[in-house]
Design a protein around this motif. Structure first.
Motif, short mmCIF file in Angstrom:
data_model
loop_
_atom_site.label_atom_id
_atom_site.label_comp_id
_atom_site.label_asym_id
_atom_site.label_seq_id
_atom_site.Cartn_x
_atom_site.Cartn_y
_atom_site.Cartn_z
N ALA A 1 0.83 -1.20 0.00
CA ALA A 1 0.00 0.00 0.00
C ALA A 1 0.87 1.26 0.00
O ALA A 1 0.60 2.22 -0.74
CB ALA A 1 -0.92 0.00 1.22
N LEU A 2 1.92 1.27 0.81
CA LEU A 2 2.81 2.44 0.87
C LEU A 2 3.53 2.66 -0.46
O LEU A 2 3.66 3.80 -0.92
CB LEU A 2 3.82 2.27 2.00
CG LEU A 2 3.28 2.37 3.43
CD1 LEU A 2 4.39 2.11 4.44
CD2 LEU A 2 2.64 3.74 3.68
N ALA B 1 1.33 9.26 -6.56
CA ALA B 1 1.04 10.36 -5.64
C ALA B 1 -0.28 11.05 -5.96
O ALA B 1 -0.85 11.72 -5.10
CB ALA B 1 2.17 11.38 -5.67
N ARG B 2 -0.77 10.88 -7.18
CA ARG B 2 -2.08 11.48 -7.51
C ARG B 2 -3.16 10.94 -6.58
O ARG B 2 -4.11 11.64 -6.25
CB ARG B 2 -2.44 11.17 -8.97
CG ARG B 2 -1.61 11.91 -9.99
CD ARG B 2 -2.11 11.64 -11.41
NE ARG B 2 -1.32 12.36 -12.41
CZ ARG B 2 -0.21 11.91 -12.94
NH1 ARG B 2 0.26 10.72 -12.56
NH2 ARG B 2 0.45 12.62 -13.82
N ALA B 3 -3.00 9.67 -6.17
CA ALA B 3 -3.98 9.07 -5.26
C ALA B 3 -3.95 9.78 -3.91
O ALA B 3 -4.99 9.99 -3.28
CB ALA B 3 -3.70 7.59 -5.10
N MET B 4 -2.74 10.15 -3.45
CA MET B 4 -2.64 10.87 -2.17
C MET B 4 -3.28 12.25 -2.27
O MET B 4 -3.97 12.70 -1.35
CB MET B 4 -1.18 10.99 -1.75
CG MET B 4 -0.59 9.72 -1.16
SD MET B 4 0.95 10.01 -0.25
CE MET B 4 2.09 10.20 -1.60
N ALA C 1 -8.01 15.73 -1.07
CA ALA C 1 -9.13 16.51 -1.59
C ALA C 1 -10.49 15.93 -1.17
O ALA C 1 -11.48 16.65 -1.09
CB ALA C 1 -9.06 16.58 -3.12
N ALA C 2 -10.51 14.62 -0.88
CA ALA C 2 -11.78 13.96 -0.54
C ALA C 2 -12.13 14.08 0.94
O ALA C 2 -13.29 13.92 1.32
CB ALA C 2 -11.71 12.49 -0.94
N ALA D 1 -0.71 19.61 -4.21
CA ALA D 1 -0.91 19.13 -5.58
C ALA D 1 0.41 18.87 -6.31
O ALA D 1 0.46 18.07 -7.25
CB ALA D 1 -1.74 20.15 -6.37
N ILE D 2 1.48 19.52 -5.84
CA ILE D 2 2.79 19.34 -6.46
C ILE D 2 3.23 17.89 -6.42
O ILE D 2 4.03 17.43 -7.26
CB ILE D 2 3.83 20.24 -5.73
CG1 ILE D 2 5.19 20.21 -6.45
CG2 ILE D 2 4.00 19.81 -4.29
CD1 ILE D 2 5.19 20.87 -7.76
#
Length: 329
Positions: free
Chosen positions: A177-178, A185-188, A193-194, A206-207
């Motif tokens: 998972a890590l 990183a888009r998932a993080m 955001a969620a 976002a960077i």
């Protein structure tokens, strides 16, 4: 307003309770035995007179390597925001270390590093700092998992094979998972955001989604390199304080202690002081080692890698205050 105030009160109260409990358990683990201070004096005297005193010097010489690798990581991560030289990256790391020394979970590290960026890029630097710390966490979990597996096989496999298999499976899931989060990183960013309480931070982190696989892999390799420098320092200090083990036991013990320190929430105002020592004493106690000797090594590691560099970093903090907006003079 009252609800917010009550939440803050509960949060502060909770932190105080955790700090007091940590110090209390540390006291119980060390100072309740008779003649503890006399024993500790004897340990320190033996270390000063030991033929292995040079190990302390060698461990101290590794301090620049430890934080030099961290500066290399920050240079790679910070390049997404603006052009950063290695010396400037090193200065940012030292400022962050000094400010992080007195803040829970080293939160001051974020402020120290972003203050070294130009004003327009400062807030976006939060995501860059976070991804660097996340890489270090991944390195700690990856190596610490091997240490935990060693202890499970050594101490518990014969009597509790089913429980050990469950732990191995959970560790495998955690590592996968890590790594998936790190290299996606888009998932993080989407996760931040969620979640409503931290949604406002999404634009600042976002960077993280702009780093390529190659860049993340390079930062992870540097995190592993820094981890092993830290591990080597601890082993050298353990040898100095007469903790005698096999190489496998040294590595497994240190990596497991680091793992426990990283996964246990900490609110210490002195860079996790207490949590690290309790973890180390517990782990090496399983290997039959004396608590005071392990505590001496752990405290020495803290002094060398946190206190001394933080004091040096004060020079850079003062320059930062006197410099122009957007960086130190």
């Amino acid at each position: 307003m009252n609800i917010t105030r009550n939440r803050r009160f509960l949060l502060v109260t909770g932190k105080i309770v955790v700090v007091l409990l940590t110090l209390y358990f540390l006291y119980l683990a060390v100072f309740t035995a008779p003649d503890t201070l006399l024993s500790w004096r004897g340990i320190l005297r033996a270390a000063r007179q030991s033929d292995y005193t040079f190990l302390l010097v060698l461990s101290a010489l590794l301090i620049p390597a430890n934080w030099g690798v961290e500066a290399w990581k920050w240079k790679i991560l910070g390049q997404k925001l603006e052009r950063i030289s290695y010396l400037r990256a090193f200065r940012a790391v030292m400022v962050g270390l000094t400010l992080g020394f007195i803040t829970p979970n080293r939160l001051g590290d974020y402020a120290g590093r972003v203050l070294e960026l130009k004003s327009k890029a400062r807030l976006e630097g939060i995501g860059a700092v976070f991804i660097g710390r996340f890489c270090q966490l991944v390195a700690t979990v990856l190596v610490g998992t091997l240490g935990l597996v060693y202890f499970a096989l050594l101490l518990y496999w014969r009597d509790y094979p089913g429980i050990c298999m469950s732990i191995f499976f959970l560790l495998l899931v955690l590592n996968v998972a890590l790594l998936l989060l790190l290299f996606n990183a888009r998932a993080m960013v989407a996760l931040v955001a969620a979640v409503r309480p931290v949604r406002k931070l999404a634009k600042y982190v976002a960077i993280m989604s702009s780093y390529t696989f190659a860049e993340m892999n390079k930062v992870l390799m540097l995190s592993l390199l820094r981890y092993f420098v830290f591990l080597l320092q601890f082993v050298l200090l353990l040898v100095l304080f007469e903790v005698r083990l096999s190489p496998v036991e040294y590595i497994s013990g240190v990596s497991t202690a680091f793992f426990l320190k990283s996964v246990v929430p900490s609110v210490s105002l002195l860079s996790d002081l207490g949590v690290r020592e309790l973890s180390a004493m517990y782990v090496f106690g399983l290997l039959g080692q004396e608590r005071l000797q392990v505590l001496s090594a752990s405290l020495s590691l803290w002094l060398l890698n946190i206190v001394v560099p933080s004091a040096v970093g004060l020079v850079f903090v003062l320059r930062l205050k006197l410099g122009k907006r957007g960086g130190a003079a």
